[in-house]
Design an enzyme around this catalytic site. Structure first.
Site, PDB file in Angstrom:
ATOM      1  N   LEU A  75     -19.277  50.793  79.638  1.00 34.63           N
ATOM      2  CA  LEU A  75     -20.418  50.685  79.073  1.00 34.63           C
ATOM      3  C   LEU A  75     -20.298  49.539  77.860  1.00 34.63           C
ATOM      4  O   LEU A  75     -19.452  49.789  77.243  1.00 34.63           O
ATOM      5  CB  LEU A  75     -20.866  52.007  78.427  1.00 34.63           C
ATOM      6  CG  LEU A  75     -21.206  53.120  79.662  1.00 34.63           C
ATOM      7  CD1 LEU A  75     -21.632  54.433  79.208  1.00 34.63           C
ATOM      8  CD2 LEU A  75     -22.413  52.525  80.591  1.00 34.63           C
ATOM      9  N   ASN A  99     -16.662  61.603  76.731  1.00 33.51           N
ATOM     10  CA  ASN A  99     -15.808  61.257  77.961  1.00 33.51           C
ATOM     11  C   ASN A  99     -14.733  61.961  78.096  1.00 33.51           C
ATOM     12  O   ASN A  99     -14.211  62.352  76.825  1.00 33.51           O
ATOM     13  CB  ASN A  99     -15.514  59.891  77.760  1.00 33.51           C
ATOM     14  CG  ASN A  99     -14.538  59.236  78.981  1.00 33.51           C
ATOM     15  OD1 ASN A  99     -15.113  59.685  80.242  1.00 33.51           O
ATOM     16  ND2 ASN A  99     -13.418  58.822  78.853  1.00 33.51           N
ATOM     17  N   HIS A 134     -10.744  61.895  79.240  1.00 33.58           N
ATOM     18  CA  HIS A 134      -9.705  61.154  79.734  1.00 33.58           C
ATOM     19  C   HIS A 134      -8.371  62.098  80.034  1.00 33.58           C
ATOM     20  O   HIS A 134      -8.090  62.735  79.139  1.00 33.58           O
ATOM     21  CB  HIS A 134      -9.471  59.920  78.569  1.00 33.58           C
ATOM     22  CG  HIS A 134      -8.383  58.842  79.116  1.00 33.58           C
ATOM     23  ND1 HIS A 134      -8.614  58.112  79.833  1.00 33.58           N
ATOM     24  CD2 HIS A 134      -7.220  58.697  78.600  1.00 33.58           C
ATOM     25  CE1 HIS A 134      -7.475  57.263  80.103  1.00 33.58           C
ATOM     26  NE2 HIS A 134      -6.600  57.730  79.397  1.00 33.58           N
ATOM     27  N   LYS A 194      -6.946  70.834  86.334  1.00 27.27           N
ATOM     28  CA  LYS A 194      -6.900  72.165  86.398  1.00 27.27           C
ATOM     29  C   LYS A 194      -6.850  72.856  85.124  1.00 27.27           C
ATOM     30  O   LYS A 194      -7.582  73.493  84.431  1.00 27.27           O
ATOM     31  CB  LYS A 194      -6.077  73.038  87.257  1.00 27.27           C
ATOM     32  CG  LYS A 194      -6.472  72.881  88.840  1.00 27.27           C
ATOM     33  CD  LYS A 194      -5.747  73.838  89.448  1.00 27.27           C
ATOM     34  CE  LYS A 194      -6.036  73.539  91.011  1.00 27.27           C
ATOM     35  NZ  LYS A 194      -5.419  72.634  91.625  1.00 27.27           N
TER      36      LYS A 194
END
Ligand code: GRF
Length: 199
Positions: free
Chosen positions: A92, A106, A108, A176
């Site tokens: 973005l 976000n 990462h 996970k």
């Protein structure tokens, strides 16, 4: 608080957010919209199955400018309070991230500042970690600003690299044990802080 989740692929992080709403881990915000930057990704099916509205804004077809205009307009019209990038692959622009400063997070798949920035996404992150021979990797949730993976860090969770790990087995463990735990908690925390006027 209405949450929009931006996706580009399988949507396992989206699924973690939807499950967290069900379990009550995420209760200060509700996923009301899932936006994909490309057509036909499985994340859209996950949203539909959960009864969440979906929208595809084809970034390739639209180009960056028109894509970001449509995205900003949609977020504004829907009164979205928090934007979560969940396996979202488009970068973005600074003008977009400035406009929504403090409202975009976000996840990462590494312990930033390791293995992040331009070109580090998906399996490439785990390949680099294995090549470097780190014993610990993990995931990071951070605010999104104009620098890819460069915004203020919200939380991190470490995951041990095991002998014999491949990029795939390491990615699964990081998702996970770290991503799917961190993202819902971070979304809850940021929604709560915004609602309390701290965000
Ligand atoms: C995965 O590589 C994950 O580590 C990263 O984005 C990719 C896909 O995520 N965050 P998802 O399954 O689409 O949420």
């Amino acid at each position: 608080m209405p949450i929009a989740v931006l996706v580009s692929g399988g949507g396992t992080n989206l699924q973690a957010l939807l499950d967290a709403e069900g379990s009550g881990t995420l209760h200060s915000g509700t996923v009301t919209l899932v936006i994909s930057d490309r057509p036909g990704v499985f994340a859209l099916e996950r949203a539909a199955k959960a009864g969440v509205e979906t929208l595809t804004l084809d970034r390739k077809a639209l180009g960056r400018e028109a894509f970001e205009q449509a995205l900003a307009r949609t977020l504004q019209e829907r009164g979205i309070g928090l934007v979560v990038l969940a396996g979202f692959l488009s970068i973005l622009s600074a003008s977009f991230t400035d406009r929504f400063a403090g409202r975009i997070i976000n996840v990462h798949p590494s312990l930033i500042p390791a293995f992040c920035g331009k070109g580090f996404y998906g399996l490439k992150v785990h390949e680099a970690a294995l090549v470097r021979g780190v014993r610990l990797t993990g995931a990071t949730v951070h605010f999104v600003d104009s620098v890819p993976d460069g915004g203020p860090i919200i939380d991190q969770k470490a995951v041990r690299v095991l002998r014999g790990d491949t990029p795939e087995t390491l990615q699964q463990r990081v998702m996970k044990q770290a991503e799917w735990v961190l993202l819902p908690r971070a979304a809850e925390k940021v929604c709560r802080d915004i609602l309390r006027g701290r965000g």
